[in-house]
Every structure is written in C-alpha cells, then in structure tokens.
Design a protein around this motif. Structure first.
Motif, PDB file in Angstrom:
ATOM      1  N   LEU A 127      -3.002   0.326   9.996  1.00  0.00           N
ATOM      2  CA  LEU A 127      -2.816  -1.225  10.751  1.00  0.00           C
ATOM      3  C   LEU A 127      -3.653  -2.416  10.446  1.00  0.00           C
ATOM      4  N   GLY A 128      -4.840  -1.852  10.303  1.00  0.00           N
ATOM      5  CA  GLY A 128      -5.997  -3.121  10.058  1.00  0.00           C
ATOM      6  C   GLY A 128      -5.887  -3.476   8.469  1.00  0.00           C
ATOM      7  N   LEU A 129      -5.153  -2.779   7.705  1.00  0.00           N
ATOM      8  CA  LEU A 129      -4.997  -3.323   6.245  1.00  0.00           C
ATOM      9  C   LEU A 129      -3.846  -4.319   6.103  1.00  0.00           C
ATOM     10  N   VAL A 169       5.650  -5.766  -7.705  1.00  0.00           N
ATOM     11  CA  VAL A 169       4.612  -5.847  -6.800  1.00  0.00           C
ATOM     12  C   VAL A 169       3.080  -5.333  -6.947  1.00  0.00           C
ATOM     13  N   LYS A 170       2.039  -5.897  -6.344  1.00  0.00           N
ATOM     14  CA  LYS A 170       0.953  -5.350  -6.628  1.00  0.00           C
ATOM     15  C   LYS A 170       0.754  -4.117  -5.553  1.00  0.00           C
ATOM     16  N   VAL A 171       0.273  -2.940  -6.119  1.00  0.00           N
ATOM     17  CA  VAL A 171       0.170  -1.581  -5.462  1.00  0.00           C
ATOM     18  C   VAL A 171      -1.329  -1.133  -5.377  1.00  0.00           C
ATOM     19  N   THR A 172      -1.673  -0.798  -4.087  1.00  0.00           N
ATOM     20  CA  THR A 172      -2.944  -0.099  -3.782  1.00  0.00           C
ATOM     21  C   THR A 172      -2.385   1.504  -3.271  1.00  0.00           C
ATOM     22  N   VAL A 173      -3.228   2.275  -4.037  1.00  0.00           N
ATOM     23  CA  VAL A 173      -2.925   3.472  -3.353  1.00  0.00           C
ATOM     24  C   VAL A 173      -4.034   3.919  -2.287  1.00  0.00           C
ATOM     25  N   ILE A 174      -3.648   4.373  -1.220  1.00  0.00           N
ATOM     26  CA  ILE A 174      -4.600   4.749  -0.325  1.00  0.00           C
ATOM     27  C   ILE A 174      -4.766   6.469   0.145  1.00  0.00           C
ATOM     28  N   SER A 175      -5.864   6.956  -0.198  1.00  0.00           N
ATOM     29  CA  SER A 175      -6.009   8.211  -0.148  1.00  0.00           C
ATOM     30  C   SER A 175      -6.953   8.863   0.153  1.00  0.00           C
ATOM     31  N   GLY A 223       0.912  -1.141  -0.008  1.00  0.00           N
ATOM     32  CA  GLY A 223       0.063  -0.006   0.036  1.00  0.00           C
ATOM     33  C   GLY A 223       1.055   1.171  -0.051  1.00  0.00           C
ATOM     34  N   VAL A 224       0.193   2.278  -0.637  1.00  0.00           N
ATOM     35  CA  VAL A 224       1.173   3.583  -0.614  1.00  0.00           C
ATOM     36  C   VAL A 224       0.055   4.753  -0.391  1.00  0.00           C
ATOM     37  N   VAL A 225       0.373   5.282   0.805  1.00  0.00           N
ATOM     38  CA  VAL A 225      -0.416   6.209   1.543  1.00  0.00           C
ATOM     39  C   VAL A 225      -0.219   7.787   0.962  1.00  0.00           C
ATOM     40  N   GLY A 226      -1.127   8.098   0.310  1.00  0.00           N
ATOM     41  CA  GLY A 226      -0.850   9.459   0.014  1.00  0.00           C
ATOM     42  C   GLY A 226      -0.291   9.456  -1.452  1.00  0.00           C
ATOM     43  N   MET A 255     -12.322   0.597   3.248  1.00  0.00           N
ATOM     44  CA  MET A 255     -11.189  -0.076   4.244  1.00  0.00           C
ATOM     45  C   MET A 255     -11.787  -1.538   4.770  1.00  0.00           C
ATOM     46  N   GLN A 256     -12.600  -1.764   5.103  1.00  0.00           N
ATOM     47  CA  GLN A 256     -13.029  -3.015   5.805  1.00  0.00           C
ATOM     48  C   GLN A 256     -13.114  -4.252   4.993  1.00  0.00           C
ATOM     49  N   ALA A 257     -13.249  -4.037   3.681  1.00  0.00           N
ATOM     50  CA  ALA A 257     -13.112  -4.964   2.748  1.00  0.00           C
ATOM     51  C   ALA A 257     -11.642  -5.403   2.309  1.00  0.00           C
ATOM     52  N   ALA A 258     -10.548  -4.202   2.808  1.00  0.00           N
ATOM     53  CA  ALA A 258      -9.443  -4.447   2.491  1.00  0.00           C
ATOM     54  C   ALA A 258      -8.316  -4.798   3.579  1.00  0.00           C
TER      55      ALA A 258
END
Length: 360
Positions: free
Chosen positions: A265-267, A208-214, A188-191, A241-244
């Motif tokens: 932290l939950g992710l 790698v697989k990348v998910t952006v969190i924004s 995950g990448v936040v921002g 967020m719950q699903a991930a």
C-alpha cells in the motif's frame, strides 16, 4: 444407483485422476457426453498445470470431489461440432479455460461476466447441468458448449499458449478493468511465478512501466533481461521499498501465501489500486489507515468472462505473448506437483497430452 464414471455417458474417455486427498494422480477411465447441438468436441493436445490443480487434488480448499480429473488450461484440435455451432469447424485450434457453464440469465451473464455468475460451472470437480461431475483436461478428449470455447490464433503455439486460459486471463482482466493499460502508467507486479511472469508480459505489451516486486533477489536478471520489466524491488529490503514509496499507479498481487499488505500500500500513489489475484488460504491483515490517507483501493479479480478471454487470446497472438513453460509427459505429473509445491518451475508445467497419454 449412480452410474460409474465409465458408464455415465456414451463416449469413452481416458485421463489421469486423483482418487483422494493424497492428490496422487493415476490412470482413469471415464466417459464424455455425446456432442450436443451447441457443443464442440476436441482432441486434447496439451493441458497446463495450474497451482489451483494442486490445491484441488489435495482438497486444500475443502470442496473437492473424487475421483477428480484436473486441468483447466486445455488446448487441442476440433474433431466434431454440433448442428447449431456457428463459430467453429473441424480442424480448428481451440481451448477451454476455467469454466464450462453458467446460468446465462443473470446480470453478470448478460454483461459477459460468466465468471461472476453465482451458478458458474467449473471445468472440473463441479456439477454440470445434467447432474454429472465435470472432468478436466488431463484427458484425451474434451466436450464443451460453444460459448465456452476459445479460438486460438494460428501463430500462437498451443503448448506455451495453454496457460493463458487461466494465468493469462487472470492478469489481463484486472489490467483492463482497473485502467492499468494507459501508456506512461507505473504498475507493480508482486510475485514472479506462473501469474506474475505473464502479467509482466501483458503490461509491457500495453506500454506501461513495470516493476516486479519479489522476495527473491535472484529473479532480478530474469525479470528485467528476459521478461522486459523496467525495474525490480526486493520486498524484504526496507531501503528499496522506502525509495519506491508513492510511485505506482496500480499493483497486481499474484502471491497466494500469507504476506504483508502494508508495504505494498505504501508503494501506491494517492488513489492507487492494489488488486489481489492470488488466493491465500488464510485471511490477510488489512491496515485501514493507509487506505484512508490516500483514498487507496484494495480489490480482487477472478479470471474473466468468455468475451474478454477471447480478446486476451487474440491480443496475445498479436503481441506474441506466451507463457514460459516446461513441457512434461503425463507420467511425470505427480513429480511435477511435488515440484510445484516447492515453486520449482519456470514458470508453468504443461502436459503433452497428445503424445504421452496412452490408454492403459
């Protein structure tokens, strides 16, 4: 009595400096040292504007000195090398990043981690070995010891490559150190700002697989279609967020303002790592229970050593990784700082020093 910046060293230099915590930049005459036997001198062509430049010119971290010439994403062409310089010659494309010195005798320096040396010397606003203040890249000329010079591959454009000297190494180093480079991993990448957009590019180049969190839903198309992220999470959407939850091996958090860590932290999967590379000016709240229940780690990372910085630039050249930049003139710098404060940039301002810094 201390000499004026203009008379401190033998070689005249010109740049733009902030004189006080208002942060307003204006033309500034100063000087650079003569090229020592281990030094490389280069004509500055471009310099990126980093968010830390904004913090520093306004003394938001409390240790700024004035006058201050910012800039630590500095690139140009070598004009002179010292007699003991072996790696560089006149005409080479080079850069200088966030530091220009260290003690070279501690464990960190011995392990190519000059960035963690307690006596590390910042590129600007620090005290150099000779007792003078360092000045950064919003200027016409730069001199640095060979150890702190990075060679640019011929295919890497200097303007869009300049921000890699700070933003690039800031995300490349933790991706490598924490093992976030194994194909098949989910990171995950936040921002999605100056750091985040480069993190996506490097992570994808590693396979790698990348998910952006924004927090910004309007960045989804940009993240996936343009930067190549695999998925996009809106951090304010509890259902998304719950699903991930429990799906990520690691997270690079680039956000430099106060934000909650619990959802991140939950992710993470068990034994996942949340690595902080942004620098909020106030402490974040860290809930411990989620760390215990998954043996999770919260860590930090700050730029990288010179060996790794060169590796990063070479990797960027091989994979055609550059920052997304808006090239500006020197006299636009104050407006750029105002826009940067509002996050109104995609994704990095770069000053065209070579064509627009005219001696007043």
């Amino acid at each position: 009595m201390a000499k004026s910046p203009e008379l401190e060293h033998p070689t005249k230099a010109f740049g733009w400096a902030a004189r006080d915590p208002s942060g307003v930049l204006s033309p500034f005459k100063f000087s650079r040292r003569v090229t020592g036997e281990k030094d490389v001198r280069f004509m500055v062509l471009y310099c990126g504007i980093c968010h830390s430049d904004l913090h520093n010119i306004k003394n938001e971290w409390g240790f700024s000195t004035y006058p201050q010439v910012p800039g630590h994403e500095i690139v140009g062409i070598v004009t002179e090398v010292g007699s003991k310089v072996g790696k560089f010659k006149v005409g080479d494309k080079v850069g200088v990043g966030c530091m220009v010195g260290a003690c070279h005798s501690c464990d960190n320096c011995a392990n190519d981690l000059e960035n963690y040396c307690p006596k590390m010397i910042l590129t600007y606003g620090a005290t150099y070995y000779d007792g003078t203040i360092t000045y950064g890249g919003y200027s016409d000329v730069m001199v640095a010891e060979e150890r702190y010079i990075v060679r640019f591959p011929d295919n890497l454009p200097l303007d869009a490559g300049a921000p890699l000297l700070c933003a690039g190494i800031t995300v490349y180093s933790p991706l490598q150190h924490f093992g976030f480079t194994k194909p098949g991993m989910h990171i995950g990448v936040v921002g999605l700002g100056g750091l985040g957009h480069v993190a996506v590019k490097f992570a994808k180049a590693f396979g790698v697989k990348v998910t952006v969190i924004s927090t910004s839903p309007n960045k989804k198309e940009e993240a996936i279609e343009h930067l190549g992220a695999d998925s996009f999470l809106i951090s304010r959407d509890p259902n998304q967020m719950q699903a991930a939850m429990g799906t990520m091996d690691g997270i690079i958090d680039t956000v430099s303002v106060i934000h909650p860590l619990l959802p991140l932290l939950g992710l993470l999967k068990s034994q996942g790592k949340l690595v902080m590379v942004g620098a909020p000016d106030r402490p974040l709240e860290l809930p411990v229970f989620p760390l215990l229940m998954g043996r999770k780690i919260v860590a930090g990372s700050c730029i990288g050593g010179m060996k790794e910085t060169q590796e990063m630039i070479d990797f960027a050249g091989k994979h055609n990784i550059t920052a997304e930049v808006e090239v500006i003139s020197m006299d636009y710098a104050n407006t750029a700082m105002e826009r940067l404060e509002k996050n109104d940039v995609r994704y990095r301002f770069v000053i065209d020093i070579g064509n627009t810094l005219n001696a007043a």
